[in-house]
Design a protein around this motif. Structure first.
Motif, PDB file in Angstrom:
ATOM      1  N   GLY A  84       2.482 -25.664  18.278  1.00  0.00           N
ATOM      2  CA  GLY A  84       2.733 -24.242  18.464  1.00  0.00           C
ATOM      3  C   GLY A  84       1.460 -23.485  18.756  1.00  0.00           C
ATOM      4  N   GLY A  85       1.380 -22.254  18.314  1.00  0.00           N
ATOM      5  CA  GLY A  85       0.214 -21.439  18.590  1.00  0.00           C
ATOM      6  C   GLY A  85      -0.892 -21.605  17.582  1.00  0.00           C
ATOM      7  N   ASN A  86      -0.663 -22.404  16.550  1.00  0.00           N
ATOM      8  CA  ASN A  86      -1.659 -22.632  15.510  1.00  0.00           C
ATOM      9  C   ASN A  86      -2.120 -21.337  14.859  1.00  0.00           C
ATOM     10  OD1 ASN A  86      -2.629 -25.131  17.673  1.00  0.00           O
ATOM     11  ND2 ASN A  86      -1.912 -25.581  15.618  1.00  0.00           N
ATOM     12  N   LYS A  87      -1.186 -20.478  14.536  1.00  0.00           N
ATOM     13  CA  LYS A  87      -1.553 -19.228  13.867  1.00  0.00           C
ATOM     14  C   LYS A  87      -2.153 -19.544  12.508  1.00  0.00           C
ATOM     15  CE  LYS A  87       2.815 -18.572  11.443  1.00  0.00           C
ATOM     16  NZ  LYS A  87       4.019 -17.722  11.277  1.00  0.00           N
ATOM     17  N   LEU A  88      -3.041 -18.674  12.071  1.00  0.00           N
ATOM     18  CA  LEU A  88      -3.606 -18.773  10.728  1.00  0.00           C
ATOM     19  C   LEU A  88      -2.828 -17.864   9.795  1.00  0.00           C
ATOM     20  CD1 LEU A  88      -7.448 -18.647  11.429  1.00  0.00           C
ATOM     21  CD2 LEU A  88      -6.116 -20.626  10.712  1.00  0.00           C
ATOM     22  N   THR A  89      -2.491 -18.404   8.618  1.00  0.00           N
ATOM     23  CA  THR A  89      -1.924 -17.597   7.553  1.00  0.00           C
ATOM     24  C   THR A  89      -2.981 -17.491   6.466  1.00  0.00           C
ATOM     25  OG1 THR A  89       0.330 -18.283   8.033  1.00  0.00           O
ATOM     26  CG2 THR A  89      -0.100 -17.417   5.828  1.00  0.00           C
ATOM     27  N   PHE A  90      -3.339 -16.269   6.139  1.00  0.00           N
ATOM     28  CA  PHE A  90      -4.435 -16.017   5.209  1.00  0.00           C
ATOM     29  C   PHE A  90      -3.935 -15.740   3.805  1.00  0.00           C
ATOM     30  CE2 PHE A  90      -8.267 -15.680   7.779  1.00  0.00           C
ATOM     31  CZ  PHE A  90      -7.756 -15.570   9.058  1.00  0.00           C
ATOM     32  N   GLY A  91      -4.784 -16.039   2.831  1.00  0.00           N
ATOM     33  CA  GLY A  91      -4.564 -15.568   1.479  1.00  0.00           C
ATOM     34  C   GLY A  91      -5.005 -14.116   1.357  1.00  0.00           C
TER      35      GLY A  91
ATOM     36  N   GLN B 219      -5.561  -4.867   2.388  1.00  0.00           N
ATOM     37  CA  GLN B 219      -4.550  -5.928   2.400  1.00  0.00           C
ATOM     38  C   GLN B 219      -5.091  -7.158   3.128  1.00  0.00           C
ATOM     39  OE1 GLN B 219      -0.619  -4.660   3.530  1.00  0.00           O
ATOM     40  NE2 GLN B 219      -0.900  -2.626   2.657  1.00  0.00           N
ATOM     41  N   LYS B 220      -4.262  -8.190   3.175  1.00  0.00           N
ATOM     42  CA  LYS B 220      -4.747  -9.427   3.792  1.00  0.00           C
ATOM     43  C   LYS B 220      -4.626  -9.371   5.310  1.00  0.00           C
ATOM     44  CE  LYS B 220      -0.454 -12.074   3.294  1.00  0.00           C
ATOM     45  NZ  LYS B 220       0.123 -13.312   2.743  1.00  0.00           N
ATOM     46  N   VAL B 221      -5.290 -10.293   5.954  1.00  0.00           N
ATOM     47  CA  VAL B 221      -5.254 -10.403   7.404  1.00  0.00           C
ATOM     48  C   VAL B 221      -3.912 -11.008   7.813  1.00  0.00           C
ATOM     49  CG1 VAL B 221      -6.356 -11.467   9.397  1.00  0.00           C
ATOM     50  CG2 VAL B 221      -7.751 -10.716   7.471  1.00  0.00           C
ATOM     51  N   GLU B 222      -3.242 -10.365   8.792  1.00  0.00           N
ATOM     52  CA  GLU B 222      -1.906 -10.804   9.214  1.00  0.00           C
ATOM     53  C   GLU B 222      -1.919 -11.194  10.684  1.00  0.00           C
ATOM     54  OE1 GLU B 222       1.340  -8.081   7.132  1.00  0.00           O
ATOM     55  OE2 GLU B 222      -0.205  -6.869   8.128  1.00  0.00           O
ATOM     56  N   PHE B 223      -1.267 -12.274  10.991  1.00  0.00           N
ATOM     57  CA  PHE B 223      -1.125 -12.752  12.359  1.00  0.00           C
ATOM     58  C   PHE B 223      -0.182 -11.842  13.152  1.00  0.00           C
ATOM     59  CE2 PHE B 223      -0.571 -15.646  15.815  1.00  0.00           C
ATOM     60  CZ  PHE B 223       0.785 -15.707  16.093  1.00  0.00           C
ATOM     61  N   LEU B 224      -0.568 -11.535  14.377  1.00  0.00           N
ATOM     62  CA  LEU B 224       0.308 -10.772  15.273  1.00  0.00           C
ATOM     63  C   LEU B 224       0.860 -11.661  16.386  1.00  0.00           C
ATOM     64  CD1 LEU B 224      -1.655  -7.427  15.783  1.00  0.00           C
ATOM     65  CD2 LEU B 224       0.335  -7.831  14.341  1.00  0.00           C
ATOM     66  N   VAL B 225      -0.057 -12.298  17.139  1.00  0.00           N
ATOM     67  CA  VAL B 225       0.380 -13.008  18.338  1.00  0.00           C
ATOM     68  C   VAL B 225      -0.663 -14.034  18.747  1.00  0.00           C
ATOM     69  CG1 VAL B 225      -0.691 -11.320  19.888  1.00  0.00           C
ATOM     70  CG2 VAL B 225       1.313 -12.598  20.671  1.00  0.00           C
ATOM     71  N   SER B 226      -0.186 -15.122  19.351  1.00  0.00           N
ATOM     72  CA  SER B 226      -1.080 -16.102  19.958  1.00  0.00           C
ATOM     73  C   SER B 226      -0.724 -16.237  21.434  1.00  0.00           C
ATOM     74  CB  SER B 226      -0.992 -17.452  19.252  1.00  0.00           C
ATOM     75  OG  SER B 226       0.327 -17.941  19.270  1.00  0.00           O
ATOM     76  N   PHE B 227      -1.710 -16.617  22.234  1.00  0.00           N
ATOM     77  CA  PHE B 227      -1.585 -16.572  23.701  1.00  0.00           C
ATOM     78  C   PHE B 227      -2.304 -17.770  24.264  1.00  0.00           C
ATOM     79  CE2 PHE B 227      -0.604 -13.822  27.288  1.00  0.00           C
ATOM     80  CZ  PHE B 227      -1.530 -14.137  28.261  1.00  0.00           C
TER      81      PHE B 227
ATOM     82  N   GLY C 179       4.405 -30.413   6.789  1.00  0.00           N
ATOM     83  CA  GLY C 179       3.559 -31.291   7.584  1.00  0.00           C
ATOM     84  C   GLY C 179       2.117 -31.240   7.119  1.00  0.00           C
ATOM     85  N   ASN C 180       1.240 -31.784   7.948  1.00  0.00           N
ATOM     86  CA  ASN C 180      -0.173 -31.851   7.582  1.00  0.00           C
ATOM     87  C   ASN C 180      -0.841 -30.494   7.780  1.00  0.00           C
ATOM     88  OD1 ASN C 180      -0.156 -34.592   6.907  1.00  0.00           O
ATOM     89  ND2 ASN C 180      -0.305 -35.170   9.059  1.00  0.00           N
ATOM     90  N   PRO C 181      -1.637 -30.089   6.804  1.00  0.00           N
ATOM     91  CA  PRO C 181      -2.287 -28.776   6.910  1.00  0.00           C
ATOM     92  C   PRO C 181      -3.630 -28.846   7.613  1.00  0.00           C
ATOM     93  CG  PRO C 181      -2.752 -29.717   4.771  1.00  0.00           C
ATOM     94  CD  PRO C 181      -1.893 -30.728   5.503  1.00  0.00           C
ATOM     95  N   TYR C 182      -3.963 -27.759   8.274  1.00  0.00           N
ATOM     96  CA  TYR C 182      -5.324 -27.484   8.691  1.00  0.00           C
ATOM     97  C   TYR C 182      -5.787 -26.341   7.806  1.00  0.00           C
ATOM     98  CZ  TYR C 182      -4.217 -29.981  13.082  1.00  0.00           C
ATOM     99  OH  TYR C 182      -3.853 -30.906  14.033  1.00  0.00           O
ATOM    100  N   LEU C 183      -6.927 -26.502   7.145  1.00  0.00           N
ATOM    101  CA  LEU C 183      -7.358 -25.525   6.150  1.00  0.00           C
ATOM    102  C   LEU C 183      -8.730 -24.974   6.500  1.00  0.00           C
ATOM    103  CD1 LEU C 183      -6.122 -27.712   3.239  1.00  0.00           C
ATOM    104  CD2 LEU C 183      -5.296 -25.385   3.669  1.00  0.00           C
ATOM    105  N   PHE C 184      -8.917 -23.699   6.219  1.00  0.00           N
ATOM    106  CA  PHE C 184     -10.129 -22.993   6.623  1.00  0.00           C
ATOM    107  C   PHE C 184     -10.579 -22.036   5.527  1.00  0.00           C
ATOM    108  CE2 PHE C 184      -9.751 -24.223  11.061  1.00  0.00           C
ATOM    109  CZ  PHE C 184      -8.396 -24.490  11.158  1.00  0.00           C
ATOM    110  N   TRP C 185     -11.879 -21.821   5.488  1.00  0.00           N
ATOM    111  CA  TRP C 185     -12.442 -20.738   4.707  1.00  0.00           C
ATOM    112  C   TRP C 185     -13.230 -19.816   5.646  1.00  0.00           C
ATOM    113  CZ3 TRP C 185     -11.620 -18.907  -0.039  1.00  0.00           C
ATOM    114  CH2 TRP C 185     -11.024 -19.749  -0.981  1.00  0.00           C
TER     115      TRP C 185
END
Lengths: 114, 116
Positions: A98-105, B41-49, A29-35
């Motif tokens: 969803g929760g809009n979690k961020l996945t980091f590099g 290491q990189k930052v990892e997601f745990l939980v959203s609320f 889907g469409n990304p939301y991107l951040f620095w």
């Protein structure tokens, strides 16, 4: 699954020269991107984001980034680097819903030298 | 400028002990998050609320972890029985909805947890 790749562990640049920190992403889907930028022993500070609209986004401290959908990239740039820009830079991706979690590099250490 | 705050800045605990990490998100924010960063290491997601319930959690966030928003201002992360591998920097983040339906997350300064 969503992921981010930052292919360079470290980027060295002379003060006054342009800098580029690379980021590619993968998301359905469409990304939301951040620095974000992290200084030693500090939290993450937001620099800029792409949600929708213009592919070139401008952020804090003179930084900008270009969203390229065909290359799935979101490289961070600055026309003229400062020594004070030296820090750890993280690219992150999220997607709508969803929760809009961020996945980091894994982060890129930027070192600007005189 | 409003900011996310976290306490304590550093917590040292013995393996098997319970810890509670505390966060005060930005006051008008509606979405809350915990992330962790193991050293180097990189930052990892745990939980959203959101809306007083967990909206998403990672595989790291097992039964030993829980989150709570006890009083409308604090947001806490509890680890019931700490393990050595829980040693990390824990970041709290919050965001509002934003005009586009999504806005950036603002991060706190972190709590460094050391499990001995």
């Amino acid at each position: 699954a969503q992921s981010v790749a930052q292919p360079e562990d470290q980027v060295n640049v002379a003060e006054g020269n342009p800098l580029t920190v690379k980021c590619t992403y993968s998301v359905s889907g469409n990304p939301y991107l951040f620095w974000y930028v992290q200084y030693p022993n500090r939290g993450l500070q937001f620099l800029l984001k792409y949600i929708t609209g213009d592919n070139l986004v401008k952020g804090s401290y003179g930084f900008e980034a270009e969203f390229n959908k065909s290359q799935t990239s979101f490289h961070l740039k600055k026309p003229s680097a400062l020594v004070s820009d030296s820090a750890l830079y993280f690219c992150a991706v999220s997607k709508a819903g969803g929760g809009n979690k961020l996945t980091f590099g894994t982060g890129t250490q930027l070192k600007v030298e005189l | 400028e409003p900011e996310v705050t976290q306490t304590p800045s550093h917590q040292v605990t013995q393996m098997g002990q319970e810890v509670i990490l505390r966060c005060v998100p930005i006051s008008n924010h509606l979405y809350f998050y915990w992330y962790r960063q193991i050293l180097g290491q990189k930052v990892e997601f745990l939980v959203s609320f959101y809306n007083n319930e967990i909206s998403e959690k990672s595989e790291i966030f097992d039964d030993q972890f829980s989150v709570e928003r006890p009083d409308g201002s604090n947001f806490t992360l509890k680890i019931r029985s700490t393990k050595l591998e829980d040693s990390a920097m824990y970041f709290c983040a919050s965001r509002d909805r934003g005009a586009s339906g999504y806005n950036e997350q603002f991060f706190g300064p972190g709590t460094r947890l050391t499990v001995l």
